[in-house]
Design an enzyme around this catalytic site. Structure first.
Site, mmCIF file in Angstrom:
data_model
loop_
_atom_site.group_PDB
_atom_site.id
_atom_site.type_symbol
_atom_site.label_atom_id
_atom_site.label_comp_id
_atom_site.label_asym_id
_atom_site.label_seq_id
_atom_site.Cartn_x
_atom_site.Cartn_y
_atom_site.Cartn_z
ATOM 1 N N SER A 28 -44.715 25.614 108.299
ATOM 2 C CA SER A 28 -45.991 26.310 108.466
ATOM 3 C C SER A 28 -46.638 26.720 107.150
ATOM 4 O O SER A 28 -47.869 26.591 107.002
ATOM 5 C CB SER A 28 -45.807 27.532 109.376
ATOM 6 O OG SER A 28 -45.502 27.138 110.692
ATOM 7 N N THR A 72 -42.450 32.489 115.540
ATOM 8 C CA THR A 72 -41.603 31.467 116.121
ATOM 9 C C THR A 72 -40.405 32.154 116.753
ATOM 10 O O THR A 72 -40.338 33.387 116.827
ATOM 11 C CB THR A 72 -41.219 30.413 115.055
ATOM 12 O OG1 THR A 72 -40.521 29.349 115.670
ATOM 13 C CG2 THR A 72 -40.375 31.023 113.942
ATOM 14 N N LYS A 76 -41.478 35.381 120.235
ATOM 15 C CA LYS A 76 -42.682 35.169 121.032
ATOM 16 C C LYS A 76 -42.813 36.154 122.187
ATOM 17 O O LYS A 76 -43.924 36.571 122.543
ATOM 18 C CB LYS A 76 -42.733 33.729 121.535
ATOM 19 C CG LYS A 76 -42.843 32.711 120.402
ATOM 20 C CD LYS A 76 -42.899 31.284 120.909
ATOM 21 C CE LYS A 76 -42.940 30.293 119.754
ATOM 22 N NZ LYS A 76 -43.043 28.898 120.217
ATOM 23 N N ASN A 97 -47.491 33.396 120.089
ATOM 24 C CA ASN A 97 -47.039 32.823 118.816
ATOM 25 C C ASN A 97 -48.022 33.087 117.692
ATOM 26 O O ASN A 97 -47.827 32.631 116.571
ATOM 27 C CB ASN A 97 -46.780 31.307 118.951
ATOM 28 C CG ASN A 97 -48.064 30.497 118.979
ATOM 29 O OD1 ASN A 97 -49.112 30.974 119.418
ATOM 30 N ND2 ASN A 97 -47.992 29.259 118.525
ATOM 31 N N ASP A 111 -49.393 27.186 121.300
ATOM 32 C CA ASP A 111 -48.491 26.079 121.637
ATOM 33 C C ASP A 111 -49.061 25.239 122.774
ATOM 34 O O ASP A 111 -48.926 24.009 122.775
ATOM 35 C CB ASP A 111 -47.117 26.615 122.046
ATOM 36 C CG ASP A 111 -46.312 27.133 120.866
ATOM 37 O OD1 ASP A 111 -46.585 26.695 119.729
ATOM 38 O OD2 ASP A 111 -45.422 27.971 121.073
ATOM 39 N N GLY A 134 -35.812 20.960 130.670
ATOM 40 C CA GLY A 134 -35.560 22.288 130.137
ATOM 41 C C GLY A 134 -36.377 23.330 130.877
ATOM 42 O O GLY A 134 -37.365 23.006 131.542
ATOM 43 N N ALA A 135 -35.951 24.601 130.770
ATOM 44 C CA ALA A 135 -36.625 25.666 131.529
ATOM 45 C C ALA A 135 -36.831 26.920 130.692
ATOM 46 O O ALA A 135 -36.990 28.011 131.237
ATOM 47 C CB ALA A 135 -35.807 25.994 132.778
#
Length: 283
Positions: A28, A72, A76, A97, A111, A134-135
């Site tokens: 970043s 990050t 969050k 974020n 995001d 993914g969850a």
């Protein structure tokens, strides 16, 4: 002020940074510093290792020279709890974020838009049916992004399907038909698959093969190392690296820090994005 209009004069807040833990690997600073240089802004963007326990004190310790923060993992959710206001994507996902500092602490989630922009950059502007692997918190942003791309049916595959409670809430709010299953279940045909598994995750070939066969374009949130194990197993060239999300969510953060809105385009934005991409690739 209309959020679509730029602020007349950006306040004299010249300090910005990305916070998280770990943070040493973050690209970043390179992305943001490149953009501010081209915009003619004498703004300094750094990085700082901050965890959930130290976040409150670190935030309270900032003076008036600070304009904004990128957040990050694992910050969050705590940033969401601390913000006074939330944009639509932050409110839906429960994740912030980006914080725009001031008398009112404004929280954003870039995001979601970063994922949408990454798909658009790859020529994908419409998705009807999708799958998420993914969850976790990234899956929440992916679900909202898929909705914004038109998806009405989303299949979630997770090692712990019971962890998808937040995704069920988001799907209900957005009118998405959501199914949640383990990786072992048979796969149905989708336009796109968004992988939000932790970097370095390796799925067995007997899991990946049936998913990839009917998985459409793969968006892999991980980008280091690249290609990921999953991207290397995906057939054809229909793979989008998570670097694209990193790049485009950063562009949206820069819009927020400069104008107070992630929808207000930067001047000569295509030139700025190309320079940010080139700078990041040098690292």
């Amino acid at each position: 002020m209309n959020p679509s209009e730029p602020e007349a004069d950006a306040p004299a807040r010249t300090e910005l940074a990305v916070w998280g833990d770990p943070i040493g690997h973050s690209r970043s600073p390179a992305l943001h510093s490149t953009a501010y240089g081209l915009l003619g802004l004498d703004w300094h963007y750094g990085r700082r290792r901050v965890d959930e326990r130290s976040f409150g004190d670190a935030l309270s310790g900032l003076d008036d020279s600070w304009r904004g923060l990128s957040l990050t993992m694992p910050l969050k959710e705590v940033a969401h709890a601390r913000a006074d206001e939330h944009d639509r994507h932050a409110a839906l996902t429960g994740a912030v974020n980006t914080l725009l500092l001031g008398s009112t602490l404004r929280g954003f989630n870039t995001d979601v838009g970063g994922i949408v922009d990454a798909f658009a950059h790859a020529g994908v502007t419409r998705i009807d049916r999708a799958r998420i692997l993914g969850a976790g918190s990234t899956a929440a942003s992916a679900l909202v992004a898929l909705h914004d791309l038109g998806a009405t049916r989303v299949d979630v595959r997770a090692r712990r399907p019971e962890a998808a409670g937040r995704l069920r809430e988001i799907a209900s709010a957005l009118g998405i038909a959501l199914s949640v299953q383990g990786f072992e279940h048979a796969a149905s045909d989708v336009d796109a698959t968004v992988a939000t598994l932790p970097s370095g995750t390796v799925l067995d070939t007997d899991v990946v093969t049936p998913l990839a066969a009917v998985g459409g374009t793969l968006f892999e949130a991980a980008y280091a190392p690249w290609p990921s194990a999953l991207a290397a197993q995906w057939p054809g060239a229909n793979v989008i690296s998570g670097f694209e999300m990193l790049l485009y969510q950063a562009v949206r953060q820069i819009r927020i820090f400069r104008y107070g809105s992630q929808e207000h385009l930067l001047p000569d934005e295509d030139v700025i994005v190309a320079a940010m991409r080139s700078r990041a690739m040098e690292d």
